[in-house]
Design an enzyme around this catalytic site. Structure first.
Site, PDB file in Angstrom:
ATOM      1  N   ALA A  19      49.359  38.010  46.243  1.00 12.01           N
ATOM      2  CA  ALA A  19      48.653  37.857  44.976  1.00 12.01           C
ATOM      3  C   ALA A  19      48.727  39.103  44.098  1.00 12.01           C
ATOM      4  CB  ALA A  19      47.186  37.514  45.245  1.00 12.01           C
ATOM      5  N   ASN A  71      43.505  42.414  51.303  1.00 10.85           N
ATOM      6  CA  ASN A  71      44.925  42.252  51.622  1.00 10.85           C
ATOM      7  C   ASN A  71      45.813  42.674  50.460  1.00 10.85           C
ATOM      8  OD1 ASN A  71      44.644  41.310  54.283  1.00 10.85           O
ATOM      9  ND2 ASN A  71      44.240  39.242  53.573  1.00 10.85           N
ATOM     10  N   HIS A 112      42.858  41.235  39.482  1.00 13.37           N
ATOM     11  CA  HIS A 112      43.308  42.498  40.059  1.00 13.37           C
ATOM     12  C   HIS A 112      43.997  43.327  38.977  1.00 13.37           C
ATOM     13  CE1 HIS A 112      42.543  40.771  44.007  1.00 13.37           C
ATOM     14  NE2 HIS A 112      43.359  39.779  43.738  1.00 13.37           N
TER      15      HIS A 112
END
Length: 267
Positions: free
Chosen positions: A120, A188, A218
């Site tokens: 991601a 992660n 993010h």
């Protein structure tokens, strides 16, 4: 190339179906791990060509590559036998590689490879390139909807009711190593970023709860001698599991495609 999958959730099943329909030339689904034979039979019903169901300590004997899509606490159950067998382990639980020099040393000894897809996160290619020179700082800010953080164990240590916040609230700031201890299921992305750059002790991270968000957000900021850049990504959830981004499975498929591609684009 024979592909095995450990963990047939949203990501594992998406990749399995892609292999099953022939979307990855030169690769085939050779088997997967399931918590029971009954569950394995149910999963096989979704495939045009059923495949064997293996225990985690045996699947590497039948595969060239094993994809790990497990809860963090189960990572070692598949990582160790795959590495011992000298095979390729594709890791989604990147946080579980932090501080595991024993696994990396073992992989060097057996000839195994550990591959971490971008998942991601974005900007991994640029980060790896600038890290060849002088990498001065890497900071990642992860903002999540309140619902995605309510079960985080760290909340028991602080006096805050996330359901009552009206604006973004910073839960924690520190190195990726420090954050991983408190948010093992939520780092992660940051772990993969740190492994590509300065390492988990030098990569800085902030975790925010944001009541205005619907999806995870993010942002990464990098300063180096060759380039400075900031990149932001907001991921849409998969249809199978709202907690898993759709791009994660697609990243794994792209990673596997690159292993047999004639033309490879990207670092």
């Amino acid at each position: 190339m024979k592909i095995g999958i450990s963990g047939m959730g949203a990501v594992g099943m998406t990749v399995a179906k892609a292999l099953d329909r022939g979307a990855l030339p030169g690769m085939k689904l050779a088997g997967f791990c399931a918590r029971s034979q009954t569950r394995g039979a149910e999963l096989n019903e979704a495939l045009a060509t059923p495949v064997p169901i293996y225990d985690m300590d045996a699947i590497a004997d039948h595969c060239d590559i094993v994809l790990e899509c497990l809860p963090p606490q189960m990572f070692a159950d598949i990582a160790r036998p795959v590495i011992d067998a000298g095979k390729t382990l594709v890791v989604l639980s990147a946080s579980q590689l932090l501080g595991r020099e024993d696994l990396i040393s073992r992989a060097k000894a057996t000839g195994a490879r550990i591959v971490v897809p971008s998942g991601a996160m974005l900007a991994i290619d640029a980060l790896k390139a600038v890290a060849v020179g002088e990498l001065k700082s890497v900071t990642i800010k992860t903002s999540k909807p309140v619902a995605g953080l309510l079960n985080a164990p760290y909340l028991t240590k602080i006096d805050v009711d996330l359901t009552a916040i009206k604006e973004p609230y910073r839960l924690m700031a520190g190195s990726v190593t420090e954050i991983a201890k408190e948010f093992p299921a939520n780092v992660n992305v940051a772990a993969a970023l740190s492994l590509a750059g300065l390492g988990p002790d030098q990569t800085q991270m902030e975790v925010w709860a944001d009541p205005a968000l619907q999806h995870n957000l993010h942002s990464v900021s990098v300063v180096s001698d060759s380039s400075d850049f900031t990149a932001t990504i907001q991921n849409r959830p998969s249809d199978e599991n709202p907690a898993t981004g759709r791009i994660t499975a697609q990243s794994v498929i792209a990673c596997l495609q690159q292993m047999t591609a004639t033309v490879v684009v990207g670092t």
